[in-house]
Enzyme design. Structure first.
Site, mmCIF file in Angstrom:
data_model
loop_
_atom_site.group_PDB
_atom_site.id
_atom_site.type_symbol
_atom_site.label_atom_id
_atom_site.label_comp_id
_atom_site.label_asym_id
_atom_site.label_seq_id
_atom_site.Cartn_x
_atom_site.Cartn_y
_atom_site.Cartn_z
ATOM 1 N N LYS A 211 0.809 -1.423 0.038
ATOM 2 C CA LYS A 211 0.035 -0.151 -0.085
ATOM 3 C C LYS A 211 0.868 1.393 0.120
ATOM 4 O O LYS A 211 1.989 1.191 0.357
ATOM 5 C CB LYS A 211 -1.035 -0.116 1.095
ATOM 6 C CG LYS A 211 -2.148 -0.984 0.921
ATOM 7 C CD LYS A 211 -3.050 -1.049 1.745
ATOM 8 C CE LYS A 211 -4.440 -2.156 1.351
ATOM 9 N NZ LYS A 211 -5.325 -2.496 2.089
ATOM 10 N N ARG A 253 -3.160 -10.406 4.520
ATOM 11 C CA ARG A 253 -3.645 -10.464 3.065
ATOM 12 C C ARG A 253 -2.543 -9.801 2.220
ATOM 13 O O ARG A 253 -2.189 -8.603 2.367
ATOM 14 C CB ARG A 253 -4.974 -9.747 2.937
ATOM 15 C CG ARG A 253 -5.484 -9.843 1.609
ATOM 16 C CD ARG A 253 -6.764 -8.744 1.568
ATOM 17 N NE ARG A 253 -7.114 -8.379 -0.165
ATOM 18 C CZ ARG A 253 -6.783 -8.004 -1.068
ATOM 19 N NH1 ARG A 253 -5.887 -7.241 -0.829
ATOM 20 N NH2 ARG A 253 -7.271 -8.042 -2.274
HETATM 21 N N1 HH2 Z 1 -7.285 -4.191 0.710
HETATM 22 C C1 HH2 Z 1 -7.533 -4.415 -0.864
HETATM 23 C C2 HH2 Z 1 -8.610 -5.053 -1.266
HETATM 24 N N2 HH2 Z 1 -9.211 -5.815 -0.504
HETATM 25 N N3 HH2 Z 1 -9.807 -6.690 1.698
HETATM 26 C C3 HH2 Z 1 -9.716 -6.578 3.019
HETATM 27 N N4 HH2 Z 1 -10.130 -7.342 4.099
HETATM 28 N N5 HH2 Z 1 -8.705 -5.922 3.460
HETATM 29 C C4 HH2 Z 1 -7.675 -4.866 2.740
HETATM 30 O O1 HH2 Z 1 -6.927 -4.371 3.216
HETATM 31 C C5 HH2 Z 1 -8.098 -5.040 1.447
HETATM 32 C C6 HH2 Z 1 -9.065 -5.772 0.719
HETATM 33 C C7 HH2 Z 1 -6.772 -3.327 -1.834
HETATM 34 O O2 HH2 Z 1 -5.657 -4.171 -2.228
HETATM 35 P P1 HH2 Z 1 -5.676 -4.905 -3.894
HETATM 36 O O3 HH2 Z 1 -6.770 -5.981 -4.073
HETATM 37 O O4 HH2 Z 1 -4.399 -5.238 -4.103
HETATM 38 O O5 HH2 Z 1 -5.913 -3.667 -4.554
HETATM 39 P P2 HH2 Z 1 -7.098 -3.099 -5.619
HETATM 40 O O6 HH2 Z 1 -8.334 -2.918 -4.546
HETATM 41 O O7 HH2 Z 1 -6.805 -1.988 -6.383
HETATM 42 O O8 HH2 Z 1 -7.426 -4.467 -6.432
#
Ligand code: HH2
Length: 286
Positions: A211, A253
């Protein structure tokens, strides 16, 4: 928990696994690296992301879920989590083998979601977010009286809502929502005081992986320069996950499962939980 983003626009790996075959191959790699859970998502929640329709989300994730379900695993199969806030997507994903619903809106975005989770008997993750992805990091910024107390009160309210709607408490995981409507300082305070959330009685999940607050700190300890690229944020991902583990988190995660899993194994051994056992999440959430 290994991240499988089937999206064109995720902040760190957008477009890399949009093809179902690539996403399934990536999922197998994550399991080989030590993931117990695969978190499959078809909509980015990055700051500024535009929402996508349920049809489009399903078109992205269903072939991947079906490919994972059809895999002949040599060892224990992973649990599959669907990262969605839409009831129709969750319902179809559960039919295709998902056993966890990871809803970043904590059952607020779609009134049908709580019923889908309660009736299907799956596990769910309830995450804190201030605002919504499109606008949550805008200028003027997120404001809290005390970020830990406010997040804790929110999670407590969401937990009792879910339980009163028929989702057993043992099936619920809570997440402070690192980066979701939070400044760099809010994220750091939440991680430093994560142990204050353990009294809610549910396993804690953290998602710090790659992040931007990590990119800003690595670029310059004061967090004032342009963040380093997502690929350069692994040291920060490892540091925050190890600290979160020490403060009571049990689900992590991440995109880089191999290095984080190795770091957590060493952290667990150092803190006296050696030998470490795989399947920690499964025993705690089901
Ligand atoms: N962060 C993201 C997405 N889903 N779910 C939970 N429970 N906790 C988190 O911190 C979280 C999440 C964001 O990360 P990422 O999936 O890599 O990015 P994007 O939302 O741009 O796909």
């Amino acid at each position: 928990m290994g991240v499988v983003n089937v999206t064109p626009d995720s902040f760190s790996d957008g477009g890399e696994y949009l093809d179902a075959g690539d996403a399934i191959a990536h999922a197998l790699t994550l399991v080989a690296e030590g993931a117990d859970i695969l978190d499959v998502g078809g909509e980015s929640t990055r700051p500024g992301a535009e929402p996508v329709s349920g049809e489009e989300e399903l078109r992205r994730v269903l072939p991947v879920l079906e490919g994972i379900a059809a895999t002949d695993w040599i060892s224990t199969p992973p649990q599959v989590s669907i990262d969605t806030s839409k009831a129709a997507v969750a319902r179809a994903a559960i039919a295709a083998g998902a056993s966890i619903v990871n809803d970043v809106s904590a059952l607020r975005a779609d009134p049908g979601m709580v019923g889908v989770v309660a009736e299907s008997g799956v596990d769910c993750c309830l995450m804190h977010m201030l605002g919504e992805p499109r606008t949550m990091q805008r200028e003027g910024g997120p404001q809290y009286k005390d970020v830990v107390d406010d997040v804790k009160a929110f999670l407590e309210e969401r937990l009792s809502f879910a339980v009163s709607a028929g989702i057993p408490e043992q099936r619920i995981v809570l997440d402070p929502g690192i980066g979701f409507g939070k400044t760099l300082e809010h994220n750091l305070v939440l991680l430093a005081r994560l142990d204050e959330l353990t009294s809610l009685g549910c396993p804690l999940l953290v998602g710090t992986s790659r992040k931007s607050f990590l990119g800003r700190l690595i670029a310059d300890g004061a967090g004032e320069r342009e963040p380093v690229s997502p690929e350069e944020r692994l040291p920060g991902t490892i540091a925050t996950n190890v600290l979160a583990y020490e403060r009571g988190a049990s689900l992590f995660r991440v995109h880089d499962v191999g290095p984080v899993s190795a770091a957590l194994t060493v952290a667990a051994a150092t803190l006296g939980s050696w030998p470490t056992t795989r399947g920690m999440a499964r025993t705690q959430t089901s």
